[in-house]
Scaffold this active site. Sequence first.
Site, PDB file in Angstrom:
ATOM      1  N   LYS A  10       0.807  -1.227   0.000  1.00  0.00           N
ATOM      2  CA  LYS A  10       0.000   0.000   0.000  1.00  0.00           C
ATOM      3  C   LYS A  10       0.845   1.285   0.000  1.00  0.00           C
ATOM      4  O   LYS A  10       2.052   1.248   0.247  1.00  0.00           O
ATOM      5  CB  LYS A  10      -0.925  -0.027   1.223  1.00  0.00           C
ATOM      6  CG  LYS A  10      -1.942  -1.193   1.184  1.00  0.00           C
ATOM      7  CD  LYS A  10      -2.941  -1.099   2.336  1.00  0.00           C
ATOM      8  CE  LYS A  10      -3.940  -2.233   2.286  1.00  0.00           C
ATOM      9  NZ  LYS A  10      -5.008  -2.086   3.309  1.00  0.00           N
ATOM     10  N   TYR A  50     -12.426  -2.153  -3.901  1.00  0.00           N
ATOM     11  CA  TYR A  50     -12.965  -2.311  -2.545  1.00  0.00           C
ATOM     12  C   TYR A  50     -14.492  -2.217  -2.510  1.00  0.00           C
ATOM     13  O   TYR A  50     -15.065  -1.919  -1.448  1.00  0.00           O
ATOM     14  CB  TYR A  50     -12.344  -1.280  -1.608  1.00  0.00           C
ATOM     15  CG  TYR A  50     -10.937  -1.622  -1.148  1.00  0.00           C
ATOM     16  CD1 TYR A  50     -10.696  -2.751  -0.357  1.00  0.00           C
ATOM     17  CD2 TYR A  50      -9.855  -0.815  -1.483  1.00  0.00           C
ATOM     18  CE1 TYR A  50      -9.406  -3.062   0.083  1.00  0.00           C
ATOM     19  CE2 TYR A  50      -8.567  -1.126  -1.040  1.00  0.00           C
ATOM     20  CZ  TYR A  50      -8.354  -2.247  -0.263  1.00  0.00           C
ATOM     21  OH  TYR A  50      -7.092  -2.552   0.180  1.00  0.00           O
ATOM     22  N   ASN A 113      -2.067   0.107   6.724  1.00  0.00           N
ATOM     23  CA  ASN A 113      -1.522  -1.139   7.273  1.00  0.00           C
ATOM     24  C   ASN A 113      -0.637  -1.918   6.297  1.00  0.00           C
ATOM     25  O   ASN A 113      -0.545  -3.136   6.362  1.00  0.00           O
ATOM     26  CB  ASN A 113      -2.667  -2.005   7.821  1.00  0.00           C
ATOM     27  CG  ASN A 113      -3.650  -2.418   6.748  1.00  0.00           C
ATOM     28  OD1 ASN A 113      -3.532  -2.007   5.602  1.00  0.00           O
ATOM     29  ND2 ASN A 113      -4.619  -3.240   7.101  1.00  0.00           N
ATOM     30  N   HIS A 116      -2.266  -5.559   1.566  1.00  0.00           N
ATOM     31  CA  HIS A 116      -3.565  -6.214   1.419  1.00  0.00           C
ATOM     32  C   HIS A 116      -3.323  -7.619   0.896  1.00  0.00           C
ATOM     33  O   HIS A 116      -2.410  -7.828   0.107  1.00  0.00           O
ATOM     34  CB  HIS A 116      -4.448  -5.463   0.414  1.00  0.00           C
ATOM     35  CG  HIS A 116      -5.635  -6.263  -0.032  1.00  0.00           C
ATOM     36  ND1 HIS A 116      -6.799  -6.318   0.691  1.00  0.00           N
ATOM     37  CD2 HIS A 116      -5.817  -7.090  -1.102  1.00  0.00           C
ATOM     38  CE1 HIS A 116      -7.654  -7.135   0.076  1.00  0.00           C
ATOM     39  NE2 HIS A 116      -7.076  -7.620  -1.016  1.00  0.00           N
ATOM     40  N   GLU A 127      -9.721 -10.761  -7.590  1.00  0.00           N
ATOM     41  CA  GLU A 127      -8.759  -9.676  -7.362  1.00  0.00           C
ATOM     42  C   GLU A 127      -7.568  -9.776  -8.311  1.00  0.00           C
ATOM     43  O   GLU A 127      -7.061  -8.756  -8.780  1.00  0.00           O
ATOM     44  CB  GLU A 127      -8.299  -9.684  -5.898  1.00  0.00           C
ATOM     45  CG  GLU A 127      -9.421  -9.276  -4.946  1.00  0.00           C
ATOM     46  CD  GLU A 127      -8.989  -9.187  -3.494  1.00  0.00           C
ATOM     47  OE1 GLU A 127      -9.781  -8.687  -2.681  1.00  0.00           O
ATOM     48  OE2 GLU A 127      -7.856  -9.610  -3.157  1.00  0.00           O
TER      49      GLU A 127
HETATM   50  P1  CMP Z   1      -7.503  -4.615   3.510  1.00  0.00           P
HETATM   51  O1  CMP Z   1      -7.054  -6.002   3.743  1.00  0.00           O
HETATM   52  O2  CMP Z   1      -6.855  -3.864   2.399  1.00  0.00           O
HETATM   53  O3  CMP Z   1      -9.082  -4.625   3.264  1.00  0.00           O
HETATM   54  C1  CMP Z   1      -9.922  -3.557   3.622  1.00  0.00           C
HETATM   55  C2  CMP Z   1      -9.187  -2.461   4.321  1.00  0.00           C
HETATM   56  O4  CMP Z   1      -9.975  -1.545   5.000  1.00  0.00           O
HETATM   57  C3  CMP Z   1      -8.329  -3.078   5.406  1.00  0.00           C
HETATM   58  O5  CMP Z   1      -7.258  -3.782   4.831  1.00  0.00           O
HETATM   59  C4  CMP Z   1      -7.967  -1.851   6.230  1.00  0.00           C
HETATM   60  O6  CMP Z   1      -6.803  -1.216   5.777  1.00  0.00           O
HETATM   61  C5  CMP Z   1      -9.161  -0.966   5.999  1.00  0.00           C
HETATM   62  N1  CMP Z   1      -9.909  -0.876   7.248  1.00  0.00           N
HETATM   63  C6  CMP Z   1     -10.509  -1.879   7.916  1.00  0.00           C
HETATM   64  N2  CMP Z   1     -11.083  -1.408   9.032  1.00  0.00           N
HETATM   65  C7  CMP Z   1     -10.830  -0.083   9.062  1.00  0.00           C
HETATM   66  C8  CMP Z   1     -11.159   0.948   9.961  1.00  0.00           C
HETATM   67  N3  CMP Z   1     -11.868   0.707  11.071  1.00  0.00           N
HETATM   68  N4  CMP Z   1     -10.734   2.189   9.672  1.00  0.00           N
HETATM   69  C9  CMP Z   1     -10.028   2.438   8.548  1.00  0.00           C
HETATM   70  N5  CMP Z   1      -9.682   1.494   7.647  1.00  0.00           N
HETATM   71  C10 CMP Z   1     -10.080   0.245   7.914  1.00  0.00           C
END
Ligand code: CMP
Length: 139
Positions: A10, A50, A113, A116, A127
Amino acid sequence: ALERTLSIIKPDATRRSITGKIIARLEEGGLRVVAQKRIRLTREQAEGFYAVHRERPFFGELVEFMSSGPVVVQVLEGENAIARNREIMGATNPKEAAPGTIRADFAESIGENCVHGSDGPETAKEEIAYFFSACEIVG
Ligand code: CMP
Protein backbone atom coordinates in the site's frame (compact mmCIF):
# COMPACT_ATOMS: atom_id res chain seq x y z
CA ALA A 1 -2.79 -27.10 -2.61
CA LEU A 2 -0.79 -24.77 -4.82
CA GLU A 3 -2.63 -21.45 -4.83
CA ARG A 4 -2.32 -17.90 -6.07
CA THR A 5 -3.33 -14.80 -4.15
CA LEU A 6 -3.38 -11.07 -4.82
CA SER A 7 -1.12 -8.89 -2.71
CA ILE A 8 -0.99 -5.09 -2.62
CA ILE A 9 1.83 -3.16 -1.01
CA LYS A 10 0.00 0.00 0.00
CA PRO A 11 0.91 3.72 -0.36
CA ASP A 12 2.18 4.01 3.24
CA ALA A 13 4.80 1.37 2.41
CA THR A 14 5.87 2.76 -0.99
CA ARG A 15 6.14 6.23 0.59
CA ARG A 16 8.51 4.88 3.24
CA SER A 17 10.57 2.81 0.74
CA ILE A 18 9.97 -0.49 2.53
CA THR A 19 8.65 -2.46 -0.46
CA GLY A 20 11.88 -4.49 -0.58
CA LYS A 21 11.65 -5.40 3.10
CA ILE A 22 8.04 -6.47 2.65
CA ILE A 23 8.79 -8.55 -0.45
CA ALA A 24 11.67 -10.24 1.43
CA ARG A 25 9.19 -11.27 4.18
CA LEU A 26 6.82 -12.73 1.58
CA GLU A 27 9.60 -14.65 -0.17
CA GLU A 28 11.18 -15.86 3.07
CA GLY A 29 7.69 -17.05 4.04
CA GLY A 30 7.60 -19.38 1.06
CA LEU A 31 5.65 -17.30 -1.45
CA ARG A 32 6.88 -16.67 -4.99
CA VAL A 33 6.19 -13.41 -6.80
CA VAL A 34 4.80 -14.60 -10.16
CA ALA A 35 3.54 -11.16 -11.28
CA GLN A 36 4.27 -7.65 -10.05
CA LYS A 37 3.76 -4.03 -11.07
CA ARG A 38 3.96 -0.59 -9.49
CA ILE A 39 0.93 1.52 -10.35
CA ARG A 40 -1.03 4.49 -9.04
CA LEU A 41 -4.69 3.63 -8.54
CA THR A 42 -7.28 6.15 -9.67
CA ARG A 43 -10.07 6.88 -7.21
CA GLU A 44 -12.37 4.83 -9.50
CA GLN A 45 -10.01 1.83 -9.52
CA ALA A 46 -9.76 1.92 -5.72
CA GLU A 47 -13.56 2.17 -5.38
CA GLY A 48 -14.02 -0.76 -7.74
CA PHE A 49 -11.44 -2.90 -5.99
CA TYR A 50 -12.97 -2.31 -2.54
CA ALA A 51 -16.60 -2.33 -3.74
CA VAL A 52 -17.55 -4.94 -1.08
CA HIS A 53 -16.73 -2.32 1.58
CA ARG A 54 -18.88 0.42 -0.04
CA GLU A 55 -21.26 0.65 2.92
CA ARG A 56 -18.55 0.71 5.59
CA PRO A 57 -17.97 3.96 7.47
CA PHE A 58 -14.28 3.90 6.52
CA PHE A 59 -14.88 3.45 2.75
CA GLY A 60 -14.15 7.09 1.81
CA GLU A 61 -10.97 7.15 3.84
CA LEU A 62 -9.89 3.78 2.39
CA VAL A 63 -10.38 4.91 -1.22
CA GLU A 64 -8.66 8.24 -0.53
CA PHE A 65 -5.66 6.48 1.02
CA MET A 66 -5.34 3.73 -1.61
CA SER A 67 -5.26 6.32 -4.40
CA SER A 68 -2.91 8.69 -2.52
CA GLY A 69 0.32 7.26 -3.92
CA PRO A 70 1.90 4.34 -5.74
CA VAL A 71 1.09 0.77 -4.84
CA VAL A 72 2.80 -2.48 -5.81
CA VAL A 73 0.31 -5.12 -6.92
CA GLN A 74 1.52 -8.71 -6.99
CA VAL A 75 0.39 -12.24 -7.60
CA LEU A 76 1.92 -14.59 -5.02
CA GLU A 77 2.07 -18.34 -5.56
CA GLY A 78 2.72 -21.15 -3.12
CA GLU A 79 1.27 -23.95 -0.99
CA ASN A 80 -1.87 -22.54 0.66
CA ALA A 81 -0.76 -19.12 -0.56
CA ILE A 82 -3.96 -17.34 0.53
CA ALA A 83 -3.76 -18.35 4.20
CA ARG A 84 0.04 -18.25 4.22
CA ASN A 85 0.05 -14.65 3.00
CA ARG A 86 -2.46 -13.69 5.68
CA GLU A 87 -0.22 -15.25 8.34
CA ILE A 88 2.82 -13.35 7.08
CA MET A 89 0.83 -10.08 6.96
CA GLY A 90 -0.71 -10.43 10.44
CA ALA A 91 -4.05 -9.08 11.64
CA THR A 92 -5.64 -6.07 9.87
CA ASN A 93 -5.12 -3.95 12.98
CA PRO A 94 -1.36 -3.74 13.59
CA LYS A 95 -2.01 -3.51 17.34
CA GLU A 96 -3.50 -7.01 17.18
CA ALA A 97 -0.97 -8.45 14.73
CA ALA A 98 1.37 -11.20 15.97
CA PRO A 99 5.01 -10.25 16.52
CA GLY A 100 7.17 -10.82 13.46
CA THR A 101 4.35 -10.17 11.00
CA ILE A 102 4.55 -7.41 8.39
CA ARG A 103 1.79 -5.36 9.99
CA ALA A 104 3.14 -5.72 13.54
CA ASP A 105 6.60 -4.66 12.43
CA PHE A 106 5.82 -1.96 9.85
CA ALA A 107 2.19 -0.77 9.90
CA GLU A 108 1.10 2.45 11.57
CA SER A 109 -2.67 2.05 11.83
CA ILE A 110 -5.65 -0.09 10.83
CA GLY A 111 -6.16 2.11 7.75
CA GLU A 112 -2.50 2.48 6.80
CA ASN A 113 -1.52 -1.14 7.27
CA CYS A 114 1.12 -1.67 4.56
CA VAL A 115 -0.40 -4.65 2.75
CA HIS A 116 -3.56 -6.21 1.42
CA GLY A 117 -4.09 -9.91 0.75
CA SER A 118 -7.05 -11.78 -0.72
CA ASP A 119 -9.25 -13.43 1.93
CA GLY A 120 -10.35 -16.57 0.05
CA PRO A 121 -10.11 -18.53 -3.21
CA GLU A 122 -13.04 -16.75 -4.91
CA THR A 123 -11.81 -13.27 -3.97
CA ALA A 124 -8.26 -14.21 -4.98
CA LYS A 125 -9.45 -15.12 -8.47
CA GLU A 126 -11.47 -11.89 -8.82
CA GLU A 127 -8.76 -9.68 -7.36
CA ILE A 128 -6.01 -11.16 -9.55
CA ALA A 129 -8.20 -10.61 -12.65
CA TYR A 130 -8.81 -7.00 -11.55
CA PHE A 131 -5.14 -6.18 -12.09
CA PHE A 132 -3.53 -8.86 -14.25
CA SER A 133 -4.18 -10.64 -17.50
CA ALA A 134 -3.17 -14.30 -17.80
CA CYS A 135 -0.09 -13.53 -19.91
CA GLU A 136 1.30 -11.18 -17.23
CA ILE A 137 1.51 -14.03 -14.70
CA VAL A 138 4.65 -16.12 -15.10
CA GLY A 139 4.82 -19.06 -12.73
P1 CMP B 1 -7.50 -4.61 3.51
O1 CMP B 1 -7.05 -6.00 3.74
O2 CMP B 1 -6.86 -3.86 2.40
O3 CMP B 1 -9.08 -4.62 3.26
C1 CMP B 1 -9.92 -3.56 3.62
C2 CMP B 1 -9.19 -2.46 4.32
O4 CMP B 1 -9.97 -1.54 5.00
C3 CMP B 1 -8.33 -3.08 5.41
O5 CMP B 1 -7.26 -3.78 4.83
C4 CMP B 1 -7.97 -1.85 6.23
O6 CMP B 1 -6.80 -1.22 5.78
C5 CMP B 1 -9.16 -0.97 6.00
N1 CMP B 1 -9.91 -0.88 7.25
C6 CMP B 1 -10.51 -1.88 7.92
N2 CMP B 1 -11.08 -1.41 9.03
C7 CMP B 1 -10.83 -0.08 9.06
C8 CMP B 1 -11.16 0.95 9.96
N3 CMP B 1 -11.87 0.71 11.07
N4 CMP B 1 -10.73 2.19 9.67
C9 CMP B 1 -10.03 2.44 8.55
N5 CMP B 1 -9.68 1.49 7.65
C10 CMP B 1 -10.08 0.25 7.91
